[in-house]
Write a protein that holds these residues in place. Structure first.
Motif, mmCIF file in Angstrom:
data_model
loop_
_atom_site.group_PDB
_atom_site.id
_atom_site.type_symbol
_atom_site.label_atom_id
_atom_site.label_comp_id
_atom_site.label_asym_id
_atom_site.label_seq_id
_atom_site.Cartn_x
_atom_site.Cartn_y
_atom_site.Cartn_z
ATOM 1 N N GLU A 136 -33.811 54.797 -22.005
ATOM 2 C CA GLU A 136 -34.712 54.578 -23.141
ATOM 3 C C GLU A 136 -35.447 53.247 -23.020
ATOM 4 O O GLU A 136 -36.602 53.120 -23.431
ATOM 5 N N GLY A 137 -34.793 52.259 -22.442
ATOM 6 C CA GLY A 137 -35.401 50.938 -22.318
ATOM 7 C C GLY A 137 -36.718 50.942 -21.563
ATOM 8 O O GLY A 137 -37.578 50.096 -21.796
ATOM 9 N N LEU A 138 -36.897 51.894 -20.668
ATOM 10 C CA LEU A 138 -38.156 51.983 -19.929
ATOM 11 C C LEU A 138 -39.315 52.405 -20.832
ATOM 12 O O LEU A 138 -40.458 52.030 -20.597
ATOM 13 N N HIS A 139 -39.005 53.166 -21.882
ATOM 14 C CA HIS A 139 -40.055 53.698 -22.755
ATOM 15 C C HIS A 139 -40.392 52.758 -23.909
ATOM 16 O O HIS A 139 -41.493 52.820 -24.441
ATOM 17 N N VAL A 140 -39.447 51.918 -24.269
ATOM 18 C CA VAL A 140 -39.678 51.034 -25.419
ATOM 19 C C VAL A 140 -39.777 49.566 -25.002
ATOM 20 O O VAL A 140 -39.889 48.694 -25.861
ATOM 21 N N ALA A 141 -39.759 49.300 -23.733
ATOM 22 C CA ALA A 141 -39.769 47.914 -23.245
ATOM 23 C C ALA A 141 -41.052 47.196 -23.650
ATOM 24 O O ALA A 141 -42.139 47.767 -23.622
ATOM 25 N N ARG A 142 -40.896 45.954 -24.023
ATOM 26 C CA ARG A 142 -42.014 45.082 -24.361
ATOM 27 C C ARG A 142 -41.838 43.788 -23.585
ATOM 28 O O ARG A 142 -40.714 43.314 -23.384
ATOM 29 N N GLU A 146 -35.700 42.043 -24.216
ATOM 30 C CA GLU A 146 -34.678 42.691 -23.411
ATOM 31 C C GLU A 146 -34.733 44.201 -23.610
ATOM 32 O O GLU A 146 -34.964 44.686 -24.710
ATOM 33 N N ALA A 147 -34.540 44.933 -22.519
ATOM 34 C CA ALA A 147 -34.505 46.397 -22.572
ATOM 35 C C ALA A 147 -33.452 46.869 -21.574
ATOM 36 O O ALA A 147 -33.317 46.312 -20.491
ATOM 37 N N GLU A 148 -32.708 47.899 -21.952
ATOM 38 C CA GLU A 148 -31.656 48.411 -21.071
ATOM 39 C C GLU A 148 -32.077 49.724 -20.428
ATOM 40 O O GLU A 148 -32.667 50.588 -21.075
ATOM 41 N N PHE A 149 -31.751 49.835 -19.130
ATOM 42 C CA PHE A 149 -31.997 51.055 -18.376
ATOM 43 C C PHE A 149 -31.099 51.021 -17.148
ATOM 44 O O PHE A 149 -30.552 49.977 -16.799
ATOM 45 N N ALA A 150 -30.950 52.168 -16.525
ATOM 46 C CA ALA A 150 -30.078 52.274 -15.345
ATOM 47 C C ALA A 150 -30.939 52.444 -14.094
ATOM 48 O O ALA A 150 -31.900 53.214 -14.086
ATOM 49 N N VAL A 151 -30.584 51.735 -13.062
ATOM 50 C CA VAL A 151 -31.283 51.833 -11.783
ATOM 51 C C VAL A 151 -30.339 52.510 -10.792
ATOM 52 O O VAL A 151 -29.189 52.095 -10.643
ATOM 53 N N THR A 152 -30.817 53.563 -10.150
ATOM 54 C CA THR A 152 -30.054 54.232 -9.104
ATOM 55 C C THR A 152 -30.714 53.879 -7.780
ATOM 56 O O THR A 152 -31.853 54.271 -7.522
ATOM 57 N N LEU A 153 -30.000 53.116 -6.979
ATOM 58 C CA LEU A 153 -30.521 52.702 -5.684
ATOM 59 C C LEU A 153 -30.172 53.741 -4.636
ATOM 60 O O LEU A 153 -29.084 54.308 -4.646
ATOM 61 N N ARG A 154 -31.108 53.984 -3.735
ATOM 62 C CA ARG A 154 -30.900 54.937 -2.647
ATOM 63 C C ARG A 154 -31.341 54.307 -1.339
ATOM 64 O O ARG A 154 -32.243 53.473 -1.319
ATOM 65 N N ASP A 155 -30.699 54.744 -0.234
ATOM 66 C CA ASP A 155 -31.096 54.241 1.078
ATOM 67 C C ASP A 155 -32.220 55.104 1.639
ATOM 68 O O ASP A 155 -32.685 56.040 0.977
ATOM 69 N N ARG A 156 -32.659 54.816 2.855
ATOM 70 C CA ARG A 156 -33.805 55.533 3.429
ATOM 71 C C ARG A 156 -33.534 57.018 3.652
ATOM 72 O O ARG A 156 -34.446 57.804 3.801
ATOM 73 N N ASP A 157 -32.244 57.411 3.677
ATOM 74 C CA ASP A 157 -31.884 58.821 3.816
ATOM 75 C C ASP A 157 -31.775 59.516 2.464
ATOM 76 O O ASP A 157 -31.436 60.689 2.388
ATOM 77 N N GLY A 158 -32.011 58.771 1.373
ATOM 78 C CA GLY A 158 -31.921 59.330 0.036
ATOM 79 C C GLY A 158 -30.514 59.332 -0.532
ATOM 80 O O GLY A 158 -30.285 59.836 -1.627
ATOM 81 N N GLU A 159 -29.561 58.757 0.208
ATOM 82 C CA GLU A 159 -28.184 58.715 -0.271
ATOM 83 C C GLU A 159 -28.016 57.585 -1.274
ATOM 84 O O GLU A 159 -28.550 56.493 -1.091
ATOM 85 N N GLN A 160 -27.256 57.864 -2.322
ATOM 86 C CA GLN A 160 -27.045 56.867 -3.370
ATOM 87 C C GLN A 160 -26.297 55.658 -2.818
ATOM 88 O O GLN A 160 -25.343 55.783 -2.065
ATOM 89 N N TRP A 161 -26.753 54.486 -3.196
ATOM 90 C CA TRP A 161 -26.152 53.225 -2.784
ATOM 91 C C TRP A 161 -24.849 53.061 -3.542
ATOM 92 O O TRP A 161 -24.827 53.051 -4.756
#
Length: 178
Positions: A136-142, A146-161
């Motif tokens: 939600e933080g991505l949609h209401v961020a100003r 402060e805004a909260e959101f989750a980041v999912t990192l992936r490597d070049r093969d698309g596998e989750q970090w």
């Protein structure tokens, strides 16, 4: 007697650390060799593709230069088919390997000679283009708030970090900005 116990304990601990260090250095060598092998294989594949293109172009050029009209009409379907195949061939000029290698000193590495040791080597890096952010933080961020959101990192093969604790710098840019 106590001094002897201290010497035995610390000598054993140092031995475990040296064994772990040697294992880490072996891992670095294995990763380097694997990366070199993959790069050599990629080079061979690109050279084979280049040879295919060169052969097709040389054949076409020679046919156009030296062939009679009848010969050109006879080889035209074969040449056209081969040139179309080459034109639609999928290949990746950019190698999948890079020179990334990182030491993570705080990563638990298990037991070595009866002692818990830390430190691991990784040859994968995060690919920002394959990573995502949700929440939600991505949609209401100003700006400035402060805004909260989750980041999912992936490597070049698309596998989750799966490793945490890396520093990140994130720029949020409005998609539909006019």
């Amino acid at each position: 007697k106590v001094a002897n116990e201290v010497h035995q304990y610390t000598d054993s601990y140092v031995k475990a650390l040296l064994m772990h260090r040697d294992a880490l250095l072996d891992r670095i060598d294995q990763l380097r060799e694997a990366k070199e092998r993959n790069l050599r294989m990629h080079r061979v594949q690109l050279e084979a593709i280049l040879a295919d293109f060169s052969t097709a172009c040389d054949f076409t050029s020679k046919a156009l230069q030296d062939g009679s009209d009848v010969e050109l009409l006879m080889v035209k379907p074969v040449v056209m088919k081969r040139l179309q195949e080459l034109n639609h061939m999928k290949y990746n000029v950019k190698p999948k390997e890079d020179d990334f290698m990182k030491f993570y000193p705080k990563q638990p590495a298990g037991m070595c000679n009866g002692f818990e040791v830390f430190g691991g080597i990784s040859a994968k890096s995060v690919d920002p283009g394959k990573s995502t952010a949700k929440g939600e933080g991505l949609h209401v961020a100003r700006q400035g708030q402060e805004a909260e959101f989750a980041v999912t990192l992936r490597d070049r093969d698309g596998e989750q970090w799966r490793r945490g604790g890396d520093d990140m710098k994130i720029d949020i840019i409005e998609k539909n900005k006019n």
